[in-house]
Write an enzyme that holds these catalytic residues in place. Structure first.
Site, PDB file in Angstrom:
ATOM      1  N   TYR A  25       0.842  -1.133  -0.024  1.00 39.65           N
ATOM      2  CA  TYR A  25      -0.224   0.010   0.010  1.00 39.65           C
ATOM      3  C   TYR A  25       0.794   1.349   0.026  1.00 39.65           C
ATOM      4  O   TYR A  25       0.684   2.236  -0.872  1.00 39.65           O
ATOM      5  CB  TYR A  25      -0.828  -0.079   1.452  1.00 39.65           C
TER       6      TYR A  25
ATOM      7  N   LYS B 173       1.329   4.215  -2.993  1.00 41.04           N
ATOM      8  CA  LYS B 173       1.350   5.541  -2.718  1.00 41.04           C
ATOM      9  C   LYS B 173       2.414   6.327  -3.015  1.00 41.04           C
ATOM     10  O   LYS B 173       2.048   7.516  -3.820  1.00 41.04           O
ATOM     11  CB  LYS B 173       0.830   5.794  -1.148  1.00 41.04           C
TER      12      LYS B 173
END
Length: 326
Positions: A158, A162
């Site tokens: 994750y 990003k």
């Protein structure tokens, strides 16, 4: 003004929609249309909402798969977009379990949205403001002090995803195709109980349960420190991200938002004070080493670029606790 929100059915998305419908504008510009994208919509929204005495906001909901590039193009390329709030993502725990899905949503969908904005700009229809909800997950293992110059060492897919989004938004902004602003969000409190795949859900649960006088087992030690903001504060900052002058962020398109740093013991004390509950009697600490490694060893934080650009935190922990359940 035409505003697009991805992840519109999520916790932050619903809060942002409510605020925009209440205010009827972003900065000095009146909102005329809200386009909402998500896999599905749980809450009914009226097709139109009143805006003072001057008109109405048309609300259009489009359930679909953000990983479907053709669907995104078909849905968004027919009209001029002024602001995009890109909130949709596959978060930490879920992204670890399904890396392929996470990559398609967290990276591919972001690139498609940027390409749609690029096409609009190159067609002479205006450059959209692109507000990207990034995450402090980009830091991963942190040093004793986190600042604007801290190296990025994500520990989860994750966080890595990003970073890719931040880099591409910076590049598209450099080329003049979007006016991008990547805002790194800390924990947002207090999320409703739901299976979201977020490993940090206990930070919301502890406020909800202790405030109601219920017992709670905390997976981190009393001295474990974390960062968090209230939903109201995050919405304040997202909207500010859409209106802050481009000249104030020209060299710093990626900003770590100001947030509060506190220990679990301090949080428990604040909950007891605000809600008049004997929280010391209701709390039990059973440390989960993985959870504490990920969320309980947060150091001091300095955010000079975001501070200078006008972004703010909740002020004090009691204020965060009050706003968390509003």
């Amino acid at each position: 003004m035409h505003v697009v929100i991805t992840g519109a059915n999520g916790f932050v998305g619903q809060g942002l929609i409510k605020r925009l419908l209440e205010n009827g504008q972003i900065g000095q510009q009146t909102i005329t249309r809200l386009t909402l994208l998500d896999r599905q919509f749980d809450e009914a929204l009226s097709k139109e909402a009143p805006v003072a005495e001057t008109g109405a906001i048309t609300v259009e909901k489009y359930p679909g798969d953000l990983a479907d590039s053709a669907w995104l193009w078909d849905t968004l390329s027919g009209s001029t977009i002024d602001v995009v709030f890109h909130l949709a993502s596959i978060p930490g725990g879920m992204a670890e379990q399904n890396e392929s899905l996470a990559r398609h949503v967290n990276i591919d969908a972001t690139m498609t949205l940027l390409d749609i904005a690029k096409a609009q700009t190159k067609n002479g229809q205006g450059k959209p403001v692109f507000v990207f909800a990034s995450s402090i997950a980009v830091f991963g293992k942190m040093p004793d002090l986190v600042s604007d110059d801290t190296p990025l060492k994500p520990q989860l897919s994750y966080g890595a995803h990003k970073i890719v989004g931040e880099v591409m938004i910076n590049d598209f902004s450099r080329r003049g195709w979007v006016d991008g602003r990547s805002l790194r969000l800390a924990g947002v409190l207090a999320r409703p109980p739901a299976e979201t795949g977020q490993l940090s859900a206990f930070l919301s649960d502890i406020i909800r349960e202790l405030s109601q006088g219920h017992d709670f087992v905390c997976p981190m030690s009393p001295q474990a420190k974390t960062w968090a903001s209230s939903l109201a504060n995050i919405i304040d900052n997202l909207i500010h991200g859409a209106v802050v002058e481009e000249s104030k962020i020209q060299d710093q398109r990626t900003l770590t938002l100001p947030t509060l740093c506190f220990s679990m013991a301090e949080l428990v004390e604040a909950i007891g004070s605000v809600y008049q509950q004997p929280t010391d009697e209701r709390i039990r600490y059973e440390v989960n080493p993985m959870i504490e490694e990920l969320f309980g060893r947060f150091p001091a934080l300095e955010t000079p670029a975001a501070d200078a650009a006008g972004f703010k935190h909740d002020g004090e922990l009691k204020n965060l606790v009050k706003r968390a359940l509003c």
